[in-house]
Design a protein around this motif. Sequence first.
Motif, PDB file in Angstrom:
ATOM      1  N   ARG A  67       0.942  -1.206   0.008  1.00 35.50           N
ATOM      2  CA  ARG A  67      -0.080   0.033  -0.181  1.00 35.50           C
ATOM      3  C   ARG A  67       0.842   1.236   0.134  1.00 35.50           C
ATOM      4  N   SER A  68       2.069   1.352   0.725  1.00 33.70           N
ATOM      5  CA  SER A  68       2.682   2.456   1.030  1.00 33.70           C
ATOM      6  C   SER A  68       3.412   2.955  -0.328  1.00 33.70           C
ATOM      7  N   ARG A  69       3.495   1.930  -1.314  1.00 35.64           N
ATOM      8  CA  ARG A  69       4.178   2.150  -2.411  1.00 35.64           C
ATOM      9  C   ARG A  69       3.195   2.114  -3.812  1.00 35.64           C
ATOM     10  N   GLY A  70       2.106   2.130  -3.324  1.00 36.38           N
ATOM     11  CA  GLY A  70       0.756   2.524  -4.286  1.00 36.38           C
ATOM     12  C   GLY A  70       0.565   1.297  -4.924  1.00 36.38           C
ATOM     13  N   CYS A  71       0.673   0.038  -4.550  1.00 30.00           N
ATOM     14  CA  CYS A  71       0.311  -1.080  -5.107  1.00 30.00           C
ATOM     15  C   CYS A  71      -0.892  -1.694  -4.397  1.00 30.00           C
ATOM     16  N   TRP A  72      -2.075  -0.903  -4.562  1.00 27.27           N
ATOM     17  CA  TRP A  72      -3.165  -1.241  -3.849  1.00 27.27           C
ATOM     18  C   TRP A  72      -3.861  -2.711  -4.486  1.00 27.27           C
ATOM     19  N   ASP A  73      -3.854  -2.836  -5.743  1.00 26.21           N
ATOM     20  CA  ASP A  73      -4.372  -3.984  -6.250  1.00 26.21           C
ATOM     21  C   ASP A  73      -3.491  -5.376  -5.558  1.00 26.21           C
ATOM     22  N   ASP A  74      -2.390  -5.216  -5.513  1.00 24.59           N
ATOM     23  CA  ASP A  74      -1.849  -6.411  -4.908  1.00 24.59           C
ATOM     24  C   ASP A  74      -1.883  -6.475  -3.567  1.00 24.59           C
ATOM     25  N   ALA A  75      -2.009  -5.248  -2.705  1.00 27.61           N
ATOM     26  CA  ALA A  75      -2.385  -5.436  -1.326  1.00 27.61           C
ATOM     27  C   ALA A  75      -3.875  -6.090  -1.066  1.00 27.61           C
ATOM     28  N   ALA A  76      -4.768  -5.638  -1.919  1.00 24.17           N
ATOM     29  CA  ALA A  76      -5.915  -5.933  -1.707  1.00 24.17           C
ATOM     30  C   ALA A  76      -6.198  -7.536  -2.023  1.00 24.17           C
ATOM     31  N   ALA A  77      -5.215  -7.905  -3.064  1.00 27.17           N
ATOM     32  CA  ALA A  77      -5.310  -9.437  -3.401  1.00 27.17           C
ATOM     33  C   ALA A  77      -4.753 -10.481  -2.254  1.00 27.17           C
ATOM     34  N   ALA A  89     -11.543  -7.934   7.387  1.00 24.90           N
ATOM     35  CA  ALA A  89     -10.919  -7.933   5.961  1.00 24.90           C
ATOM     36  C   ALA A  89     -11.430  -7.397   4.824  1.00 24.90           C
ATOM     37  N   ALA A  90     -12.830  -7.552   4.934  1.00 22.94           N
ATOM     38  CA  ALA A  90     -13.526  -7.224   3.669  1.00 22.94           C
ATOM     39  C   ALA A  90     -13.551  -5.670   3.720  1.00 22.94           C
ATOM     40  N   LEU A  91     -13.531  -4.814   4.796  1.00 22.39           N
ATOM     41  CA  LEU A  91     -13.488  -3.632   4.938  1.00 22.39           C
ATOM     42  C   LEU A  91     -12.160  -2.902   4.456  1.00 22.39           C
ATOM     43  N   ARG A  92     -11.197  -4.010   4.982  1.00 22.27           N
ATOM     44  CA  ARG A  92      -9.770  -3.350   4.831  1.00 22.27           C
ATOM     45  C   ARG A  92      -9.446  -3.285   2.955  1.00 22.27           C
ATOM     46  N   ARG A  93     -10.046  -4.409   2.550  1.00 21.88           N
ATOM     47  CA  ARG A  93      -9.748  -4.547   1.230  1.00 21.88           C
ATOM     48  C   ARG A  93     -10.691  -3.301   0.564  1.00 21.88           C
ATOM     49  N   ALA A  94     -11.837  -3.283   0.836  1.00 21.66           N
ATOM     50  CA  ALA A  94     -12.468  -2.180   0.208  1.00 21.66           C
ATOM     51  C   ALA A  94     -11.858  -0.963   0.196  1.00 21.66           C
ATOM     52  N   ALA A  95     -11.367  -0.575   1.360  1.00 22.16           N
ATOM     53  CA  ALA A  95     -10.682   0.749   1.692  1.00 22.16           C
ATOM     54  C   ALA A  95      -9.288   0.746   1.033  1.00 22.16           C
ATOM     55  N   LEU A  96      -8.757  -0.200   0.506  1.00 22.24           N
ATOM     56  CA  LEU A  96      -7.628  -0.160  -0.180  1.00 22.24           C
ATOM     57  C   LEU A  96      -7.987   0.439  -1.601  1.00 22.24           C
ATOM     58  N   LEU A  97      -9.230  -0.164  -2.253  1.00 22.48           N
ATOM     59  CA  LEU A  97      -9.507   0.043  -3.372  1.00 22.48           C
ATOM     60  C   LEU A  97     -10.076   1.418  -3.683  1.00 22.48           C
ATOM     61  N   VAL A  98     -10.642   1.959  -2.521  1.00 24.42           N
ATOM     62  CA  VAL A  98     -11.153   3.223  -2.567  1.00 24.42           C
ATOM     63  C   VAL A  98      -9.980   4.282  -2.790  1.00 24.42           C
ATOM     64  N   GLU A  99      -8.979   3.763  -1.673  1.00 24.28           N
ATOM     65  CA  GLU A  99      -7.914   4.821  -1.817  1.00 24.28           C
ATOM     66  C   GLU A  99      -7.116   4.814  -3.152  1.00 24.28           C
ATOM     67  N   ARG A 100      -6.902   3.574  -3.777  1.00 18.54           N
ATOM     68  CA  ARG A 100      -6.556   3.574  -5.128  1.00 18.54           C
ATOM     69  C   ARG A 100      -7.282   4.248  -6.093  1.00 18.54           C
ATOM     70  N   CYS A 101      -8.631   4.596  -5.984  1.00 15.99           N
ATOM     71  CA  CYS A 101      -9.497   5.627  -6.735  1.00 15.99           C
ATOM     72  C   CYS A 101      -8.965   6.933  -6.391  1.00 15.99           C
ATOM     73  N   MET A 102      -8.875   7.251  -5.262  1.00  8.85           N
ATOM     74  CA  MET A 102      -8.633   8.596  -4.988  1.00  8.85           C
ATOM     75  C   MET A 102      -7.264   9.090  -5.590  1.00  8.85           C
ATOM     76  N   PHE A 103      -6.210   8.267  -5.725  1.00 12.09           N
ATOM     77  CA  PHE A 103      -4.797   8.454  -6.056  1.00 12.09           C
ATOM     78  C   PHE A 103      -4.628   8.386  -7.487  1.00 12.09           C
ATOM     79  N   THR A 104      -5.569   7.544  -8.470  1.00 12.37           N
ATOM     80  CA  THR A 104      -5.288   7.026  -9.725  1.00 12.37           C
ATOM     81  C   THR A 104      -6.388   7.519 -10.366  1.00 12.37           C
TER      82      THR A 104
END
Length: 301
Positions: A67-77, A89-104
Amino acid sequence: MADTAMPGSAESADSVSSAEPESSSVPESTAVPAVAPLVPAVAPLVPAARPGADDDDPLDRAVWRLRSRGCWDDAAALLEPHAVRHACAALRRAALLVERCMFTATGWAAAEDALRSAEALAADDDERGGAACERGHLAYAATVLGVRDRADEARSALGRAAALLAPAAVGRPLLDFRRGLMAEHVADSPDAARAAYRRAHAGATAQGDSLLLSFTWRHLAGLALRDGELAEARHGFAESLRIREELGFLVGTAPALAALADAAPEEDAPRLRAEAARLFRLMGGVPTWLADHLSPHPAAT
């Protein structure tokens, strides 16, 4: 957007100070740069996914490194096998993918799917409140990035989260911060935003959530810069950058450098902005919204 329980917490919100290190002092006559605080603003991840939440858990460490390196898909996987049955775990995974939207500004459908799964698994008020907070942040991201105006949805979801999360809940400081983002960047109400950021800052301090503190320092500093309080702005931006560098939050370091450059003396600003641009290129142009700010003649956004 935090997130961590590590040493070196910042001061409480009520003591956000204009004091700063001697090395960065400037004469009072220094003009305030005519640059608005960086937007869109991102918020940290759900507290359950913060670095240092469980230093002995290899999965937590691996998720944070990615996550800290911007690899949100890999972290979510990494979280996906656990997210099938476990709400946290489902909420953590969702939050990672939401953050990806915000950054990318990409991955909206995946984030929506992950959020629906987290909402379906939520079994208590904390879990339902956390999911509502993430839905509100996804709607906020779509709004400020100009994808689609979902401001009403964001307000509704964050209001629902506020009704579900107790005042002392672990997720409350993050919710306060995100309500501050809405107040500042959607409602254009800096006073309401400042109050919300200060509540979030105090809560993050109490919880030892250093990454969230990096966000509250930065956004309180942005409001200070907007008000012409240059020394206070510089102090807050410097604290935000220091925390992110200490945590190794690489994907958030370029925005922190660029923000500090806005309040830095003329002789220091080009160096800070050049370093921000170097890291921005290193991260593959993420966060995407930083590009205009790092152009030779950045426009206020």
